[in-house]
Structures are given as structure tokens and as C-alpha cells.
Motif scaffolding. Structure first.
Motif, PDB file in Angstrom:
ATOM      1  N   ASP A 137       0.848  -1.390  -0.240  1.00  0.00           N
ATOM      2  CA  ASP A 137       0.106   0.129   0.088  1.00  0.00           C
ATOM      3  C   ASP A 137       0.779   1.224   0.568  1.00  0.00           C
ATOM      4  O   ASP A 137       0.114   2.069  -0.772  1.00  0.00           O
ATOM      5  CB  ASP A 137      -0.726  -0.253   0.873  1.00  0.00           C
ATOM      6  N   ARG A 138       1.806   1.304   0.422  1.00  0.00           N
ATOM      7  CA  ARG A 138       2.615   2.511   0.753  1.00  0.00           C
ATOM      8  C   ARG A 138       3.243   2.862  -1.274  1.00  0.00           C
ATOM      9  O   ARG A 138       3.248   4.029  -1.067  1.00  0.00           O
ATOM     10  CB  ARG A 138       4.057   2.281   1.835  1.00  0.00           C
ATOM     11  N   ASP A 139       3.520   2.166  -1.688  1.00  0.00           N
ATOM     12  CA  ASP A 139       4.086   2.018  -2.242  1.00  0.00           C
ATOM     13  C   ASP A 139       3.267   2.395  -3.253  1.00  0.00           C
ATOM     14  O   ASP A 139       3.416   3.017  -4.433  1.00  0.00           O
ATOM     15  CB  ASP A 139       4.750   0.653  -3.527  1.00  0.00           C
ATOM     16  N   ARG A 140       1.906   2.360  -3.929  1.00  0.00           N
ATOM     17  CA  ARG A 140       0.496   2.771  -4.089  1.00  0.00           C
ATOM     18  C   ARG A 140       0.461   4.095  -3.553  1.00  0.00           C
ATOM     19  O   ARG A 140      -0.926   4.839  -4.706  1.00  0.00           O
ATOM     20  CB  ARG A 140      -0.274   1.742  -4.088  1.00  0.00           C
ATOM     21  N   LEU A 141       1.311   5.008  -3.417  1.00  0.00           N
ATOM     22  CA  LEU A 141       0.458   5.765  -2.688  1.00  0.00           C
ATOM     23  C   LEU A 141       0.394   7.300  -3.139  1.00  0.00           C
ATOM     24  O   LEU A 141       1.946   7.696  -4.330  1.00  0.00           O
ATOM     25  CB  LEU A 141       1.220   6.401  -1.427  1.00  0.00           C
ATOM     26  N   ARG A 142       0.012   7.966  -3.468  1.00  0.00           N
ATOM     27  CA  ARG A 142       0.481   8.926  -5.086  1.00  0.00           C
ATOM     28  C   ARG A 142      -0.049  10.127  -4.048  1.00  0.00           C
ATOM     29  O   ARG A 142      -1.832  10.564  -3.829  1.00  0.00           O
ATOM     30  CB  ARG A 142      -0.104   8.658  -6.130  1.00  0.00           C
TER      31      ARG A 142
END
Length: 189
Positions: A137-142
Motif C-alpha cells: 500500500d505504501r508503494d501505491r500512495l500517490r
């Protein structure tokens, strides 16, 4: 209010405005129901002005932690400690009950009067902890690329190339702006 951020905690951060998204107790009640923290059939018994400050404080702390993550910095200790303390509280209890047609629906255990501010804050804080400790999920934060938009969202698109918090709002504004620029550039001088 709209809830397209992909996580409850990010939807709370999105209420910071301008304009202020939880300006009063009615706005907070609407947000709690819209976010799914309180089933629509059982709105909180009381959402008073004294609930506003704790939700705004949690919103600021979560925003700080999310901004640190987006900027690849270590989170500040104070907001992290406050979010962790809130997340440790008990969340609101949900029960399955039959509606008039005999279908199972969610309601708050003990009725709407049993819901408290601390339990709802715990649910949002726990969502923030889950978001910020999940590597996927952290990698998908935008952060939204729309001009003037400050929203943060979870990119769940195929290919993870989503650019805007909402294709219908920010995405449409960007496409219209590009079209206008092309039309103006094509006009004879």
C-alpha cells in the motif's frame, strides 16, 4: 463529500480543504456515515462540537505521516505517537441484524448511543497504521497531479499509473486545460 482515496484515513485527510470538509458536527456526522464507519441506518447518536478537534488533530497527524512517506522521509515522532495511541483504542463494534425484509445488515452493537468519539477515532487511526505499515500500500500512495489539488490516494489502477485523485474531477480539468491550450495554439495570430 466523496470517498475515492482508497482508504478511510486518506478520505479524512482529504477533508482539510479548502473549504473545510468537517466544519461542524453535521459535517462530521455526514463524513462518518459516508466513510462507512457508521452504517447509514444507524447514524451516531451524538456528534457534537467536542468531536471536531480530535478528528481534525488526527487528520493533521495522518497527513504529516503520509507526507513523510510520499517524500521518502522518516515520520516525525509526535504525530506517529499520537496516531499509535489512537489506534490502540477499541474500534466501534458492529453486529448483524435483520432488516424489515429479513436480510442481514450492519448496525452498531448496543445501538447508536453506544458509539463514542474515541472508538471512531481508533478505527481511522488503525486504518492509517495499516496503510503505512503495508509495503504494498505504501508503494501505491500517490499525490494528485491536478493543478491546485492536494489530495492523496491509493493507486489501485491496473499498471499503477493513475495520475489524479478522480478522473471525473481533476482528470477532466486537466484534459480540458490541455484541449484549450491546443485550440489557442492552433489559432492564427
Amino acid at each position: 463529500m466523496w470517498f475515492e482515496s482508497g482508504r478511510v484515513c486518506l478520505d479524512l485527510v482529504a477533508t482539510s480543504g479548502p473549504p473545510e470538509g468537517i466544519a461542524d458536527s453535521a459535517g462530521l456526522s455526514l463524513w462518518l456515515t459516508g466513510a462507512g464507519l457508521v452504517p447509514g441506518r444507524t447514524p451516531p447518536a451524538r456528534v457534537e462540537a467536542d468531536w471536531l478537534e480530535p478528528f481534525r488533530a488526527l487528520r493533521a497527524d495522518v497527513a504529516s505521516l503520509v507526507a513523510a512517506e510520499l517524500n521518502h522521509r522518516a515520520p516525525a515522532e509526535e504525530p506517529l505517537a499520537r496516531v499509535n495511541a489512537r489506534a490502540a483504542g477499541p474500534p466501534p463494534a458492529l453486529c448483524a441484524v435483520r432488516d424489515r425484509d429479513g436480510h442481514l445488515v450492519r448496525e452498531l452493537c448496543g445501538g447508536a448511543a453506544a458509539v463514542g468519539c474515541a472508538a471512531l477515532l481508533a478505527a481511522v487511526a488503525r486504518d492509517a497504521v495499516e496503510l503505512l505499515t503495508d509495503p504494498g500500500d505504501r508503494d501505491r500512495l500517490r499525490a494528485c497531479e491536478g493543478e491546485g489539488c492536494t489530495r492523496v490516494y491509493l493507486d489501485t489502477s491496473r499498471g499503477h499509473r493513475r495520475r489524479w485523485c478522480s478522473s471525473e474531477l481533476c482528470g477532466n480539468r486537466e484534459r480540458v486545460a490541455r484541449h484549450r491550450a491546443r485550440v489557442l495554439a492552433a489559432r492564427p495570430a
